[in-house]
Design a protein around this motif. Sequence first.
Motif, PDB file in Angstrom:
ATOM      1  N   LYS A   1       5.921  -2.044  -5.991  1.00 11.69           N
ATOM      2  CA  LYS A   1       6.839  -3.032  -5.414  1.00 11.69           C
ATOM      3  C   LYS A   1       6.864  -4.281  -6.297  1.00 11.69           C
ATOM      4  O   LYS A   1       5.816  -4.773  -6.727  1.00 11.69           O
ATOM      5  CB  LYS A   1       6.364  -3.384  -4.004  1.00 11.69           C
TER       6      LYS A   1
ATOM      7  N   SER B   1       0.823  -1.212   0.000  1.00  5.12           N
ATOM      8  CA  SER B   1       0.000   0.000   0.000  1.00  5.12           C
ATOM      9  C   SER B   1       0.857   1.262   0.000  1.00  5.12           C
ATOM     10  O   SER B   1       0.438   2.308  -0.493  1.00  5.12           O
ATOM     11  CB  SER B   1      -0.925  -0.001   1.216  1.00  5.12           C
ATOM     12  N   PHE B   2       2.061   1.176   0.571  1.00  5.47           N
ATOM     13  CA  PHE B   2       2.988   2.306   0.572  1.00  5.47           C
ATOM     14  C   PHE B   2       3.932   2.288  -0.640  1.00  5.47           C
ATOM     15  O   PHE B   2       4.614   3.272  -0.910  1.00  5.47           O
ATOM     16  CB  PHE B   2       3.828   2.316   1.854  1.00  5.47           C
ATOM     17  N   TRP B   3       3.994   1.170  -1.326  1.00  6.87           N
ATOM     18  CA  TRP B   3       4.855   1.031  -2.501  1.00  6.87           C
ATOM     19  C   TRP B   3       4.085   0.249  -3.570  1.00  6.87           C
ATOM     20  O   TRP B   3       4.312  -0.937  -3.768  1.00  6.87           O
ATOM     21  CB  TRP B   3       6.143   0.322  -2.128  1.00  6.87           C
TER      22      TRP B   3
END
Length: 467
Positions: free
Chosen positions: A342, A337-339
């Motif tokens: 990824k 969710s932050f990357w």
Amino acid sequence: MTRFQVFSSTFFTYLAFLLVFFIYYSGAERVGGYLFIASNLAICILCILGLLWKNTQTVSLKNTFFLFMFVFMGTTPFLEYANDVTYWGRVKPSYDALVYSNIIIILSILIFIASYIIGYNGRAIAKTFDKSNSYLSDIVKSSPKLGVCTVFTLAIFSCYMTADYNNFNLLSLFFRGGDFDRLEVSRSTLLIYIYVIKPIPVMAMLYIWLYKGNESYRLLLWFLFFMCLVFVAPTSLPRFYAVTLYLPLIICYTQFFDRYFSYQISFVFGVLLIFPMLNGFRYYSSTFDISKFSLSYDFFFSGHFDAYQNLTKVVELELITYGHQFLGVIAFAFPRSFWPDKPIGSGAFLAKQEGLFFETISMPLVAEGYLNFGMLGVILFISIFGYFAGSLDTFYQNLRIKKEKHFILPIYFIFIGLSLLVLRGDLLSSFAYTVSLTATFVFMILVSILSILIWKNIKRLICCNNG
């Protein structure tokens, strides 16, 4: 070598070459291209010789490497090639890609041997962990019963969480998936449960084996084993995960693998018989069919042994990401969710590149190296694995000779099973399992030590107040 060991080595070698002969004989009429046959046969012979080399201990990372290579990169690829088998709707690899892949495999075996020798002749593990082991042992052995009570409490907590996740449905505990009303949780929470919470009863048994000293916990161990069979049932786990958790228990609590070549024979037996049967527990439905548990050797041509073909496609497509895929391995715990960008697992990455209809495929360590850095990556990844395997194997061998225990030993036994996942891939999932299971066992030791230290401080305060 004793007379029995000489006989066992001769018998095992005879059986291995006999197996190779029958495999080649069965496909001889359908196979052309002598470069592929010669290179494939060289892989099989190198693996057999590798299993006989430095065979002072039957359970080892070295033996696991050569057994994996023999089955997944030697015999199975020939059968796939002879029967014109491909998986997931992919285009058949070119002949040149097959030959080149075989050459890469041969080179990786030679690189493994060289790096293994370097690691085996060193004392990296002992120098790093001997002092910490003495410190931990002194604390735990000062109050062993409190430590055992602590890990047993953690095991009870783990079993309750497992029962709660399965909505206290007994049948659900024994299957990986199916028509069950299980607790709905986020993916991150589910991964923490699978990697960290669920295996705690097994870790508790390993802890007791390590630190029980002269104390007898026979009844408690039987109860813990029962908890393992129900709440960490082998049939409810992926096959490699079941091996990873239960192999250490067999090593620690029995002398089964003390027999010469017992591990090698058990590996082949497991692949041929047990793995196909465990496949029947992957999914349960209301239209339950008992025939799923019968032995069918279609299992060997249904994608479970796709590691070699995935290597050949990486080579054929010349896929090199220059370390991008490895970034996902290093940052496996970083929330997506932050990357959002990824990297996904390398198996899924390859499946997308090929447009396959199934994306949960393997990516062997050799292919991971090639996918990240080309041939340099193959050399780097295999060298690290070989050095690591040699260092741990010699460390275990020295402890066996001295008949000593060390907190690294249960972790080493866990690594034996995990090495299969690392070798088969993909590296993202295998690295996550390795870090999580290692951290779980170390966490149990630290919690037990913390409880002992807190109790000692409480007793000291009580004594001071009374004084």
